[in-house]
Design a protein around this motif. Structure first.
Motif, PDB file in Angstrom:
ATOM      1  N   SER A 297       0.946  -1.174   0.061  1.00 15.55           N
ATOM      2  CA  SER A 297       0.108  -0.131  -0.080  1.00 15.55           C
ATOM      3  C   SER A 297       1.000   1.111   0.024  1.00 15.55           C
ATOM      4  N   THR A 298       1.906   1.287   0.795  1.00 12.98           N
ATOM      5  CA  THR A 298       2.951   2.428   0.957  1.00 12.98           C
ATOM      6  C   THR A 298       3.539   2.907  -0.674  1.00 12.98           C
ATOM      7  N   ILE A 299       3.748   1.701  -1.337  1.00 11.73           N
ATOM      8  CA  ILE A 299       4.303   1.703  -2.681  1.00 11.73           C
ATOM      9  C   ILE A 299       3.266   2.265  -3.559  1.00 11.73           C
ATOM     10  N   SER A 300       1.914   1.737  -3.472  1.00  8.68           N
ATOM     11  CA  SER A 300       1.133   2.087  -4.433  1.00  8.68           C
ATOM     12  C   SER A 300       0.694   3.643  -4.177  1.00  8.68           C
ATOM     13  N   SER A 301       0.516   4.051  -2.895  1.00  9.90           N
ATOM     14  CA  SER A 301       0.401   5.523  -2.713  1.00  9.90           C
ATOM     15  C   SER A 301       1.670   6.421  -2.858  1.00  9.90           C
ATOM     16  N   ASN A 302       2.833   5.830  -2.967  1.00  7.89           N
ATOM     17  CA  ASN A 302       4.031   6.525  -3.299  1.00  7.89           C
ATOM     18  C   ASN A 302       4.868   6.142  -4.547  1.00  7.89           C
ATOM     19  N   PRO A 303       4.376   6.020  -5.576  1.00  8.18           N
ATOM     20  CA  PRO A 303       4.927   5.373  -6.710  1.00  8.18           C
ATOM     21  C   PRO A 303       6.400   5.919  -7.122  1.00  8.18           C
ATOM     22  N   ASN A 304       6.498   7.049  -6.936  1.00  9.68           N
ATOM     23  CA  ASN A 304       7.803   7.643  -7.433  1.00  9.68           C
ATOM     24  C   ASN A 304       8.749   7.749  -6.400  1.00  9.68           C
ATOM     25  N   ASP A 305       8.506   7.009  -4.954  1.00 10.39           N
ATOM     26  CA  ASP A 305       9.600   7.299  -3.887  1.00 10.39           C
ATOM     27  C   ASP A 305      10.606   5.938  -4.434  1.00 10.39           C
ATOM     28  N   ASP A 306      11.932   6.303  -3.895  1.00  5.03           N
ATOM     29  CA  ASP A 306      12.865   5.088  -3.999  1.00  5.03           C
ATOM     30  C   ASP A 306      12.741   4.268  -2.735  1.00  5.03           C
ATOM     31  N   ILE A 307      13.385   3.012  -2.859  1.00  7.37           N
ATOM     32  CA  ILE A 307      13.189   2.154  -1.587  1.00  7.37           C
ATOM     33  C   ILE A 307      13.412   2.769  -0.151  1.00  7.37           C
ATOM     34  N   ASN A 308      14.482   3.785  -0.170  1.00  8.52           N
ATOM     35  CA  ASN A 308      14.858   4.387   1.102  1.00  8.52           C
ATOM     36  C   ASN A 308      13.901   5.296   1.591  1.00  8.52           C
ATOM     37  N   LEU A 309      13.005   5.975   0.912  1.00  9.35           N
ATOM     38  CA  LEU A 309      11.681   6.571   1.267  1.00  9.35           C
ATOM     39  C   LEU A 309      10.744   5.822   1.379  1.00  9.35           C
ATOM     40  N   LYS A 313       8.491   5.209   5.263  1.00 13.58           N
ATOM     41  CA  LYS A 313       7.289   5.256   5.718  1.00 13.58           C
ATOM     42  C   LYS A 313       6.311   4.349   6.205  1.00 13.58           C
ATOM     43  N   LEU A 314       7.058   3.112   6.341  1.00 11.53           N
ATOM     44  CA  LEU A 314       6.623   1.966   6.707  1.00 11.53           C
ATOM     45  C   LEU A 314       6.176   1.909   8.297  1.00 11.53           C
ATOM     46  N   ASN A 315       5.125   1.257   8.462  1.00  9.96           N
ATOM     47  CA  ASN A 315       4.780   1.027  10.127  1.00  9.96           C
ATOM     48  C   ASN A 315       5.750   0.489  10.934  1.00  9.96           C
ATOM     49  N   PRO A 316       6.520   1.381  11.719  1.00 10.71           N
ATOM     50  CA  PRO A 316       7.827   0.915  12.557  1.00 10.71           C
ATOM     51  C   PRO A 316       7.377  -0.400  13.326  1.00 10.71           C
ATOM     52  N   GLU A 317       6.277  -0.322  13.819  1.00  6.52           N
ATOM     53  CA  GLU A 317       5.857  -1.538  14.584  1.00  6.52           C
ATOM     54  C   GLU A 317       6.077  -2.799  13.987  1.00  6.52           C
ATOM     55  N   LEU A 318       5.271  -2.702  12.709  1.00  5.68           N
ATOM     56  CA  LEU A 318       5.239  -4.037  11.663  1.00  5.68           C
ATOM     57  C   LEU A 318       6.583  -4.368  11.209  1.00  5.68           C
ATOM     58  N   PHE A 333      13.196  -6.681  -0.318  1.00 13.20           N
ATOM     59  CA  PHE A 333      11.942  -7.261  -0.449  1.00 13.20           C
ATOM     60  C   PHE A 333      10.970  -6.078  -1.188  1.00 13.20           C
ATOM     61  N   ILE A 334      11.136  -4.546  -0.529  1.00 16.45           N
ATOM     62  CA  ILE A 334      10.433  -3.553  -1.161  1.00 16.45           C
ATOM     63  C   ILE A 334      10.642  -3.570  -2.661  1.00 16.45           C
ATOM     64  N   SER A 335      11.882  -3.792  -2.914  1.00 14.45           N
ATOM     65  CA  SER A 335      12.481  -3.518  -4.297  1.00 14.45           C
ATOM     66  C   SER A 335      11.594  -4.588  -5.034  1.00 14.45           C
ATOM     67  N   ILE A 336      11.607  -5.923  -4.771  1.00 18.82           N
ATOM     68  CA  ILE A 336      10.776  -6.909  -5.723  1.00 18.82           C
ATOM     69  C   ILE A 336       9.342  -6.528  -5.711  1.00 18.82           C
ATOM     70  N   VAL A 337       8.770  -5.963  -4.601  1.00 23.26           N
ATOM     71  CA  VAL A 337       7.237  -5.677  -4.890  1.00 23.26           C
ATOM     72  C   VAL A 337       7.053  -4.400  -5.618  1.00 23.26           C
ATOM     73  N   LYS A 338       7.977  -3.331  -5.575  1.00 20.04           N
ATOM     74  CA  LYS A 338       8.101  -2.249  -6.207  1.00 20.04           C
ATOM     75  C   LYS A 338       8.259  -2.464  -7.544  1.00 20.04           C
ATOM     76  N   ASP A 339       9.194  -3.395  -8.159  1.00 21.74           N
ATOM     77  CA  ASP A 339       9.259  -3.535  -9.583  1.00 21.74           C
ATOM     78  C   ASP A 339       8.044  -4.502 -10.074  1.00 21.74           C
ATOM     79  N   GLY A 340       7.389  -5.229  -9.185  1.00 17.78           N
ATOM     80  CA  GLY A 340       6.625  -5.935  -9.785  1.00 17.78           C
ATOM     81  C   GLY A 340       5.142  -5.297  -9.794  1.00 17.78           C
TER      82      GLY A 340
END
Length: 342
Positions: A297-309, A313-318, A333-340
């Protein structure tokens, strides 16, 4: 101890949908589902669940008829009864059905029940059908069957009536995370893929008349799927790629290229191992899917952000609960999801 494989159904494709529903029921809808790792196809029965060591067995027969009569149910129990009488120790016996006639249940609202919810007249007819079918089968010594044995068997059988669509069985894998559940068309496509993989296991060598000494020897014949394979298939469908494909995700290249050349292969392998641990850790499945939902959901809401951004923005508790990842493997893992998904 010995067990001889008889009456395998490798040439009968009918009922494949119900066999897959039965598999996903075993995988997701029982209190002991987390204990089941292997799903052995057309070996002991239509389907047999096994724990990771192959010593605990959940034996299942599936039938698609919508209005099975008590006598028909008795006939459908014959392979379970054969296994009850065998030298292999099966933990439970399950009959998965499309439906039953209104003459069967005491309480018609119960779709998962045992013999205590079956009417006395129906029990008599079930026994009659079981005896008739046993007399027809060469793999059962009919003359040695006793009333006490049949009663002991029926006390151990659990009856499950299918009350869900194929898509509902797939949803159950990520049931608490509605934002990452694909649309109905994709869910049905995933179900069909699982069905086809399950059906294909029937064509891996001839197992009819094979004799084994221990239950886990059945795994030597590769008539099985694993819960890990199924989870991987679902994740791959959601992100439109196999997360373990060879190569480096494009979004991860800049991170990997900062490592010394001689370290890059090790970094990549460590990231893949961490992802494998996270995805296949049954004890922390909810943590993995919660994190995945948050990443997705974070990638979907921020499609132009790189993996460091994205990671900031992820939930720190999760993130903290996802103990199989460190920061580098989480970026992977974020990269795999983002590229997919983009």
């Amino acid at each position: 101890m010995a067990y001889k494989v008889t009456s395998s159904e490798r040439l009968r494709p009918s009922g494949a949908e119900y066999e897959t529903k039965a598999l996903l029921y075993l995988m997701n809808f029982r209190n002991d589902s987390n204990d089941i790792y292997f799903f052995v196809v057309d070996f002991f029965n239509d389907l047999t669940g096994m724990d990771k060591m192959g010593t605990r067995l959940w034996d299942m027969q599936s039938k698609g008829a919508k209005t099975s009569s008590p006598k028909a149910i008795g006939k459908e129990l014959v392979t379970l009864f054969k296994n009850f009488r065998s030298e292999i120790d099966f933990s439970c016996f399950l009959l998965f059905m499309g439906g039953v006639s209104n003459t069967v249940r005491i309480n018609n609202s119960l779709n998962i029940f045992d013999i205590s919810n079956i009417k006395p007249d129906a029990i008599s007819k079930i026994k009659e059908g079981l005896l008739e079918e046993s007399n027809e089968k060469t793999y059962i010594d009919y003359d040695s069957i006793t009333d006490e044995e049949i009663n002991a068997f029926l006390e151990k059988v659990q009856f499950i009536i299918d009350d869900k669509k194929p898509s509902d069985y797939v949803k159950s894998i990520v049931k608490i995370h509605p934002r990452i559940i694909p649309n109905e068309e994709t869910l049905n496509a995933i179900f069909n893929e699982i069905r086809d993989q399950q059906s294909s296991k029937k064509n891996i060598g001839v197992v009819e008349n094979i004799t084994i000494e221990t239950s886990f020897e059945a795994l030597d014949y590769y008539h099985h799927l694993t819960s890990s394979e199924i989870k991987l298939l679902v994740l791959g469908r959601i992100i439109n790629r196999n997360p373990f494909d060879k190569g480096v995700p494009l979004s991860f290249l800049s991170t990997l290229n900062r490592a010394p050349v001689e370290k890059r292969k090790i970094v990549l392998e460590d990231c893949q191992i961490a992802l494998s641990r996270a995805l296949f850790n049954k004890n922390r499945a909810d943590d993995f899917w919660s994190l995945f939902e948050n990443v997705y959901s974070t990638i979907s809401s921020n499609p132009n952000d790189d993996i460091n951004l994205i990671i900031r923005k992820l939930n720190p508790e999760l993130v903290q609960r996802s103990i199989d990842f460190d920061v580098i493997s989480l970026k992977y893992f974020i990269s795999i999801v983002k590229d997919g998904v983009q």
